[in-house]
Motif scaffolding. Structure first.
Motif, mmCIF file in Angstrom:
data_model
loop_
_atom_site.group_PDB
_atom_site.id
_atom_site.type_symbol
_atom_site.label_atom_id
_atom_site.label_comp_id
_atom_site.label_asym_id
_atom_site.label_seq_id
_atom_site.Cartn_x
_atom_site.Cartn_y
_atom_site.Cartn_z
ATOM 1 N N ALA A 43 -56.101 4.761 -1.490
ATOM 2 C CA ALA A 43 -56.609 3.383 -1.492
ATOM 3 C C ALA A 43 -57.937 3.257 -2.223
ATOM 4 O O ALA A 43 -58.236 2.229 -2.807
ATOM 5 N N TRP A 97 -51.516 -4.127 1.219
ATOM 6 C CA TRP A 97 -50.862 -2.925 0.703
ATOM 7 C C TRP A 97 -50.252 -2.111 1.834
ATOM 8 O O TRP A 97 -50.929 -1.749 2.786
ATOM 9 N N ARG A 98 -48.956 -1.820 1.695
ATOM 10 C CA ARG A 98 -48.234 -1.008 2.671
ATOM 11 C C ARG A 98 -47.795 0.299 1.986
ATOM 12 O O ARG A 98 -47.338 0.292 0.842
ATOM 13 N N ARG A 99 -47.898 1.402 2.732
ATOM 14 C CA ARG A 99 -47.471 2.679 2.153
ATOM 15 C C ARG A 99 -46.035 2.989 2.543
ATOM 16 O O ARG A 99 -45.642 2.884 3.695
ATOM 17 N N TYR A 101 -55.663 -2.309 2.353
ATOM 18 C CA TYR A 101 -54.671 -1.234 2.462
ATOM 19 C C TYR A 101 -54.556 -0.867 3.934
ATOM 20 O O TYR A 101 -55.569 -0.743 4.625
ATOM 21 N N TYR A 134 -48.215 3.400 -2.221
ATOM 22 C CA TYR A 134 -48.566 2.059 -1.751
ATOM 23 C C TYR A 134 -47.943 0.973 -2.624
ATOM 24 O O TYR A 134 -47.854 1.120 -3.858
ATOM 25 N N ASN A 161 -54.839 8.782 2.779
ATOM 26 C CA ASN A 161 -54.862 7.343 2.516
ATOM 27 C C ASN A 161 -56.171 6.896 1.877
ATOM 28 O O ASN A 161 -56.183 5.981 1.045
#
Length: 323
Positions: free
Chosen positions: A261, A25-27, A246, A32, A257
């Motif tokens: 997450a 998972w990339r924000r 994440y 995300y 975050n």
């Protein structure tokens, strides 16, 4: 029972079981977004083929200098797929630090994130003169007279490259060289084999099983992947148990975050937990009143429940209110 004969097989075992389920998972600006196990595997294979097409071979050293992100894992696994050796390096390194790591490890390839890292990394690459392949995850702004391949360009090269199979590494083959921070003198390169890392994962999973884990676990990766602890506990342990990962944007955004997450497992060093606790308690003290009372009561009752001590009738009502 051994998890897998090597880290490459460990990865592909997990991909085979989980396929299109979310993995990395990339924000971005709107929250995300996930990359599936299959998508990650496709990129790993493409990058490995691109590196091979560029002349990288088994045993060659590849330096990774990037913040925690999906491309970090992809670059790592691509190098391991080739039988190459990854050399994680800190994004905070000076030109001198990078020069030493590249020179000492004998690196011939580098994958780096972007402009911030490039300021200290590219001069070191130019000084040493042994690096043949440079891949930039973000579009390079200043090549400093060096030939740099963009991430998307590298993946496309790999997709069009020779599809010959890769030779599987042995458990005793070198997987990575992780350098110490150098606070006690010249950094030391710690050589870890595939078997070393898998054995560490095995031990960690034995402990996690005592707590009860399933295939729905979620990790938040925020400690540097260039450090051996996060490299194993934040990358390969989640891989071994099929967990989602994440990537935090940074320590400054960690609180936000964490809320997004909602990790079920958080690997960390004790000092950071202490700092987080101090900040939380300071915030609670500033709030005061009923909220502060409920917070402290929730901690008290949570501790009792964790220690499997019974709650009296009044505590059970308060426990419901704290939820």
């Amino acid at each position: 029972m051994q998890l897998a004969p090597n880290l490459v097989q460990l990865f592909h075992n997990a991909v085979e079981k989980r396929g299109d389920r979310p993995y990395l998972w990339r924000r971005s600006k709107d929250g995300y977004h996930a990359m599936s196990w299959n998508e990650a595997a496709e990129r790993v294979t493409a990058l490995a083929k691109a590196l091979r097409a560029k002349g990288i071979q088994k045993g060659d050293r590849l330096v990774i200098v990037a913040e925690n992100r999906p491309e970090w894992l992809i670059a790592d696994m691509a190098a391991l797929t080739l039988g190459a050796v990854t050399v994680p390096a800190y994004t905070t390194n000076t030109v001198k630090d990078h020069r030493y790591v590249i020179e000492h490890s004998g690196a011939v390839a580098v994958v780096y994130s972007g402009a911030t890292v490039a300021k200290t990394l590219l001069p070191a690459i130019r000084d040493v003169g042994t690096v043949r392949v440079i891949i930039a995850i973000e579009p390079p702004k200043d090549a400093a007279g060096l030939e740099i391949v963009g991430w998307d360009e590298a993946l496309e090269l790999g997709r069009q490259a020779d599809a010959a199979p890769f030779e599987a590494p042995d458990a005793d083959d070198l997987a990575c060289i992780i350098y110490t921070s150098g606070t006690g003198g010249q950094p030391k390169g710690v050589m870890l084999s595939h078997g070393n890392i898998i054995a560490n994962c095995d031990g960690a999973i034995d402990l996690l099983e005592e707590l009860g884990v399933d295939d729905n676990e979620v990790f938040l990766s925020f400690l540097p992947l260039s450090h051996s602890y996060e490299h194993t506990a934040g990358q390969f342990v989640p891989m071994a148990i099929g967990a989602q990962v994440y990537y935090a944007e940074g320590v400054d955004t960690l609180t936000q975050n964490l809320g997004e997450a909602r990790p079920t497992i958080l690997t960390c060093v004790p000092r950071l937990y202490e700092v987080m606790r101090q900040r939380i308690l300071a915030g609670v003290a500033r709030t005061g009143g009923t909220k502060a009372w409920l917070f402290h009561k929730a901690v008290e009752l949570g501790t009792k429940k964790y220690e499997k001590k019974p709650l009296n009738p009044i505590e059970r009502v308060i426990d419901l209110a704290c939820d």
